[in-house]
Design an enzyme around this catalytic site. Structure first.
Site, PDB file in Angstrom:
ATOM      1  CG  HIS A 208      39.372  53.188  44.088  1.00  0.00           C
ATOM      2  ND1 HIS A 208      40.269  52.609  44.969  1.00  0.00           N
ATOM      3  CD2 HIS A 208      38.218  52.485  44.207  1.00  0.00           C
ATOM      4  CE1 HIS A 208      39.670  51.604  45.597  1.00  0.00           C
ATOM      5  NE2 HIS A 208      38.435  51.505  45.141  1.00  0.00           N
TER       6      HIS A 208
ATOM      7  CB  CYS B 262      38.996  49.288  48.515  1.00  0.00           C
ATOM      8  SG  CYS B 262      37.894  47.884  48.269  1.00  0.00           S
TER       9      CYS B 262
ATOM     10  CG  PHE C  49      32.642  47.849  49.033  1.00  0.00           C
ATOM     11  CD1 PHE C  49      32.304  48.600  47.924  1.00  0.00           C
ATOM     12  CD2 PHE C  49      32.733  46.478  48.886  1.00  0.00           C
ATOM     13  CE1 PHE C  49      32.058  48.014  46.702  1.00  0.00           C
ATOM     14  CE2 PHE C  49      32.490  45.865  47.667  1.00  0.00           C
ATOM     15  CZ  PHE C  49      32.151  46.629  46.571  1.00  0.00           C
TER      16      PHE C  49
ATOM     17  CG  HIS D 161      40.658  46.223  44.075  1.00  0.00           C
ATOM     18  ND1 HIS D 161      41.332  46.649  45.202  1.00  0.00           N
ATOM     19  CD2 HIS D 161      39.468  46.888  44.083  1.00  0.00           C
ATOM     20  CE1 HIS D 161      40.590  47.527  45.862  1.00  0.00           C
ATOM     21  NE2 HIS D 161      39.454  47.697  45.194  1.00  0.00           N
TER      22      HIS D 161
ATOM     23  CD  GLU E 164      38.839  57.202  40.654  1.00  0.00           C
ATOM     24  OE1 GLU E 164      39.916  57.537  41.195  1.00  0.00           O
ATOM     25  OE2 GLU E 164      38.574  56.019  40.337  1.00  0.00           O
TER      26      GLU E 164
ATOM     27  CE  LYS F  58      41.981  49.329  42.932  1.00  0.00           C
ATOM     28  NZ  LYS F  58      42.461  50.728  43.069  1.00  0.00           N
TER      29      LYS F  58
END
Length: 402
Positions: free
Chosen positions: A294, A162, A390, A331, A305, A326
């Site tokens: 994010h 990502c 990830f 995403h 976050e 998003k």
């Protein structure tokens, strides 16, 4: 070190098939997430996504090109054509020899992979098209961009899940900043909305069945999207000399690794990336007005976050605006940072902060100004774009108004 500016931008995503339409959708707080239209959707548990509708490849590419281009490559080319047209650049001679392309993607040619797995394992065929490998390889989009626009300098693909786009744009920034290239075409592309792509993500149990609600107390997971964002990064002096319209300046970046868990985010890793980008950009935390988060809409990501932002910015965190687009376009995995950079450019250039839509309930663990549901007019001079992947791989970009 050279100053680096953005002189062209292009996109195709669930909100629009160009920058103008995407900006309009972000300003309206429009949702591009809806029912998926694909083969065997009835076999999926997750039936929603930020899908690009009304895209006709036949209207943009000839038969020979379509045989070579996976959907993620098609998206990258569409966005790159827009960006390079806006920049006004033509690549020839020494500039062509030194300029290149760095793109981010996570899955590469997932549509091609999915189709050919079906062909071999489900239909029992023993032969596949001879172009399957060059069509599905992760560097396909970057390679075709280099060929279409005569980019003969440093060209490669970054695949860091990502954070792929942010890592790619960071590398492009560094290549221009150090003088290795006068211009770099950069961004990311992803098209993972096929049966196998969605089914794989279902296995992680982090997907929402109804909506992406970043920072909202009742958030229940992420929603996949697809599309591309491509930009022209250019040496500031080169851009000024030719009278280019400058969209924004890229002033810093940082990359960190959590080195802790393959899927769970780390507050410390995220905070080090954010503070590192500020240090590289030589800006004080108080100068930052907006962060494109994010913000995946998962329970773990959003609170982690927000905690990282609070740690880095201290009391100034209460004055920051932080939103996740998003919630609107989904995403885009490896392409997500590129499309989200558009929200940063919109904030700097047009003074409009994209909202976090579908926000319903405040979460004490996400107690920041998340610009809920409606866009906001605000003057900001410095913005950040966060990407946390990830594998614990983080990349943060800093941009400044010119």
């Amino acid at each position: 070190m050279k100053r680096v500016v953005i002189t062209g931008a292009g996109t195709i995503n669930a909100l629009g098939q160009n920058v103008e339409d995407t900006f309009a959708a972000m300003k309206d707080g429009r949702c591009g997430i809806g029912p998926l239209e694909m083969r065997d959707v009835d076999r999926l548990t997750i039936k929603i996504g930020g899908q690009v509708h009304g895209f006709e490849a036949e209207a943009r590419f000839n038969r020979q090109q379509i045989a070579l281009y996976d959907r993620f490559t098609q998206f990258a080319l569409v966005a790159a054509r827009q960006a390079i047209k806006q920049s006004g650049l033509e690549f020839s001679g020494e500039m062509a020899a030194k300029s290149g392309v760095v793109l981010g993607t996570s899955g590469g040619g997932m549509q091609t992979l999915d189709e050919n797995y079906r062909s071999v394992y489900e239909d029992g065929k023993n032969r596949v098209h001879p172009f399957v490998v060059p069509k599905l390889m992760n560097n396909a989009a970057a390679s075709h961009l280099s060929m279409e626009f005569n980019l003969k300098g440093p060209s490669f693909t970054v695949a860091t899940a990502c954070a792929s786009s942010n890592h790619a744009m960071s590398q492009a920034f560094q290549l221009v900043r150090t003088g290795m290239a006068p211009v770099m075409v950069t961004g990311g592309s992803e098209s993972m909305l096929c049966f196998g792509g969605v089914k794989a993500w279902e296995g992680l149990r982090v997907m929402s069945k109804d909506a992406c609600r970043p920072f909202s107390a009742n958030r229940n997971g992420m929603v996949q999207g697809e599309g591309a964002g491509v930009f022209v990064f250019e040496d500031y002096d080169h851009a000024r000399a030719r009278g280019a319209d400058i969209l924004a300046e890229v002033v810093g970046f940082a990359m960190t690794s959590d080195a802790s868990d393959i899927v769970m985010p780390s507050k410390q890793g995220a905070a080090r990336a954010i503070s590192g980008a500020l240090a590289d950009a030589k800006v004080n935390p108080e100068e930052v007005g907006y962060i494109n988060a994010h913000g995946t809409g998962t329970a773990a990501n959003d609170k982690t976050e927000c905690a990282a932002v609070a740690d880095v910015f201290g009391p100034h965190a209460d004055n920051l605006m932080i939103s996740s687009t998003k919630s609107m376009h989904g995403h885009l995995i490896g392409g997500t940072g590129a499309v989200e950079l558009l929200a940063c450019i919109m904030a700097l250039r047009e003074g409009v902060i994209a909202p976090t839509i579908s926000y319903e309930e405040p979460d004490p663990e996400c107690a920041l100004d998340v610009v809920p549901n409606e866009a906001r007019d605000a003057k900001v001079d410095v913005v950040l774009s966060n990407a946390f992947a990830f594998g614990g791989l983080n990349a943060v970009l800093a941009l400044r108004k010119v």
